[in-house]
Design an enzyme around this catalytic site. Structure first.
Site, PDB file in Angstrom:
ATOM      1  N   LYS A   1       0.815  -1.214   0.000  1.00 28.50           N
ATOM      2  CA  LYS A   1       0.000   0.000   0.000  1.00 28.50           C
ATOM      3  C   LYS A   1       0.854   1.271   0.000  1.00 28.50           C
ATOM      4  O   LYS A   1       0.393   2.342  -0.365  1.00 28.50           O
ATOM      5  CB  LYS A   1      -0.961  -0.016   1.178  1.00 28.50           C
TER       6      LYS A   1
HETATM    7  C1  LIG Z   1      -4.501  -4.462   1.253  1.00 25.59           C
HETATM    8  C2  LIG Z   1      -3.739  -5.733   1.151  1.00 25.59           C
HETATM    9  C3  LIG Z   1      -4.113  -6.757   0.259  1.00 25.59           C
HETATM   10  C4  LIG Z   1      -5.358  -6.637  -0.616  1.00 25.59           C
HETATM   11  O1  LIG Z   1      -5.189  -5.715  -1.660  1.00 25.59           O
HETATM   12  P1  LIG Z   1      -6.463  -5.152  -2.478  1.00 25.59           P
HETATM   13  O2  LIG Z   1      -5.942  -4.046  -3.308  1.00 25.59           O
HETATM   14  O3  LIG Z   1      -7.435  -4.683  -1.430  1.00 25.59           O
HETATM   15  O4  LIG Z   1      -7.003  -6.273  -3.287  1.00 25.59           O
HETATM   16  C5  LIG Z   1      -3.328  -7.882   0.186  1.00 25.59           C
HETATM   17  N1  LIG Z   1      -2.232  -8.041   0.967  1.00 25.59           N
HETATM   18  C6  LIG Z   1      -1.844  -7.092   1.842  1.00 25.59           C
HETATM   19  C7  LIG Z   1      -0.641  -7.334   2.692  1.00 25.59           C
HETATM   20  C8  LIG Z   1      -2.576  -5.902   1.970  1.00 25.59           C
HETATM   21  O5  LIG Z   1      -2.188  -4.959   2.856  1.00 25.59           O
END
Ligand SMILES: *Cc1c(COP(=O)(O)O)cnc(C)c1O
Length: 453
Positions: free
Chosen positions: A111
């Protein structure tokens, strides 16, 4: 380039305007008016470093930001990653199997790619307009930490993150509460994550309050996040041996469908990619969708991969827009039915390039163990889901979405020991600063009102 709403009832906006307001006024999500065809650029982009590649890509969209300024924003964004020579390193585990590590940013999860950029874009907007911005969000873990680190110490900004007290992991809580920054407010709220979301909605529903403090929401549907995420798919594709590129399948641990959507948009822009695999945990809304063509929410069950514990895939509407022939009227019909019935049956998903899988907690533990035994490589519980049923006919690139050191308990249960990370170790000796508040919009508004910019 302008950006339009999936629901077709809002005015097209510039990149900066769309980023600033987040959700379109008609309730839809922003998309580029027309996706550029980048197939002719790929040969020129092969030798570029990550930040330069990001610049060449984003300048196609952020046409209202001066190129030199955009370049500066991007350099600042990826300068803070710990792997400067390869912001998103591609590692080969064996023939036909690669891992794309997306956890070298400040909060050790993918993220950071979107939220570090978003923070710098907000900073640029504040500098230009001379006005401050107050960012507000609710989190069950990773998004809150990444959003906070995107705005840490930035002038004229304040960020308030609501989280359910006692229900995020101790390390995640420390990432939000031990920053020492004066513009960061971690609000530990009584109640559940759903309560936090409800309170958030109520606060944004108060338009006078929201305008007075120039509130901006941080969530998973931000346009800047989706576009920033496109770049690591491009970077990985360009680094694969030329003969393997057209047969590549990206395998993506998925919750809100934001990450995998970015990859799919890159393929829509003319990059030949064979497919995408949506890897879910036991909250398998999307696995059921891609196997039965029915979208049906059910109850969320807490799992070992908490950032994928969702029952509404908020970015799916963007994919739907293209699947329904870019027809906003059809989107409105489908979204209204989904809202009313909690389910919708599609008849057009069969010809898509998606496959999917589902991993229970027990399988996640087994997969962490198996990957470690076979490759001497440790994956976090989210990434582990992607190792279920890899296709032997394809070149697989698994997206590693978090550093395993963030989830020591799950790793220890699988392989006996757990890795550590200096960033996380350093947090353990720092003071926790959090604000305990009731699940009450009035009380939280009063708190924000005293401290907003
Ligand atoms: C947010 C997150 C996901 C999911 O990603 P999306 O974009 O919501 O599909 C998967 N793995 C981790 C470690 C995350 O923080």
């Amino acid at each position: 380039m302008n950006f339009i709403s999936t629901r077709g009832q809002s005015e097209p906006l510039s990149f900066s305007q769309a980023v600033a307001i987040g959700l379109a006024p008609d309730g839809g999500l922003f998309l580029p008016e027309k996706l550029p065809d980048i197939s002719g650029q790929l040969a020129n982009w092969e030798k570029l470093g990550y930040a330069d590649l990001c610049f060449e890509f984003l300048r196609l969209f952020a046409t209202d930001i001066e190129p030199a300024v955009l370049r500066g924003i991007i350099q600042k964004t990826y300068g803070g990653f710990s792997h400067p020579e390869a912001i998103a390193p591609l590692k080969k585990l064996e023939d036909r199997l690669y891992v794309l590590e997306l956890f070298h940013g400040p909060t050790l999860a993918f993220k950071d790619f979107g939220l570090q950029l978003l923070g710098n874009l907000y900073e640029h907007q504040c500098a230009q307009s001379g006005q401050g911005i107050t960012v507000l969000g609710a989190t069950s873990g990773d998004t809150g930490a990444a959003a906070i680190h995107g705005l840490l110490g930035k002038p004229k900004t304040a960020i308030f993150i609501l989280y359910p007290e006692g229900r995020v992991s101790p390390l995640q809580e420390r990432q939000m509460t031990c920053t020492g920054a004066e513009n960061v407010f971690a609000l530990a709220m009584d109640g559940s994550f759903d309560d936090a979301q409800r309170v958030l909605k109520e606060i944004f529903g108060d338009h006078a309050f929201s305008q007075q403090h120039r509130l901006s929401a941080v969530n998973s549907i931000s346009l800047a996040r989706v576009l920033a995420q496109c770049v690591y798919y491009l970077s990985a594709w360009l680094r694969l041996p030329a003969a393997e590129r057209v047969n590549v399948e990206f395998v993506v641990p998925t919750g809100n469908f934001g990450n995998v959507l970015s990859g799919w948009l890159v393929s829509r822009m003319g990059v030949p990619i064979r497919g995408f695999k949506v890897a879910t945990n036991q909250n398998d809304l999307l696995h059921r969708l891609f196997t039965t063509a029915e979208y049906r929410s059910s109850e969320v069950h807490a799992s070992l991969a908490p950032s994928m514990d969702i029952q509404v895939a908020s970015n799916f509407e963007r994919f739907l827009y293209y699947a329904l022939d870019e027809n906003p009227a059809r989107i409105r019909t489908v979204m209204a039915e989904l809202q009313a019935m909690g389910a919708y049956r599609f008849d057009m998903l069969n010809k898509s390039t998606f496959s999917s899988s589902r991993a229970t907690d027990e399988e996640i533990t087994g997969l962490i163990r198996k990957v470690h035994e076979r490759y001497r490589y440790i994956v976090d519980p989210h990434t582990a889901c992607a190792f279920k049923e890899l296709s032997p006919a394809r070149i697989s690139v698994v997206l590693a979405t978090a550093n395993p050191a963030k989830f020591p308990d799950a790793i220890r249960a699988a392989i006996g020991g757990a890795p550590t990370h200096p960033t996380l170790e350093a947090l353990k000796s720092r003071t926790i600063v959090k604000h305990r508040l009731p699940a009450d919009a009035g009380a939280i508004k009063a708190f924000i009102g005293k401290r907003a910019v």
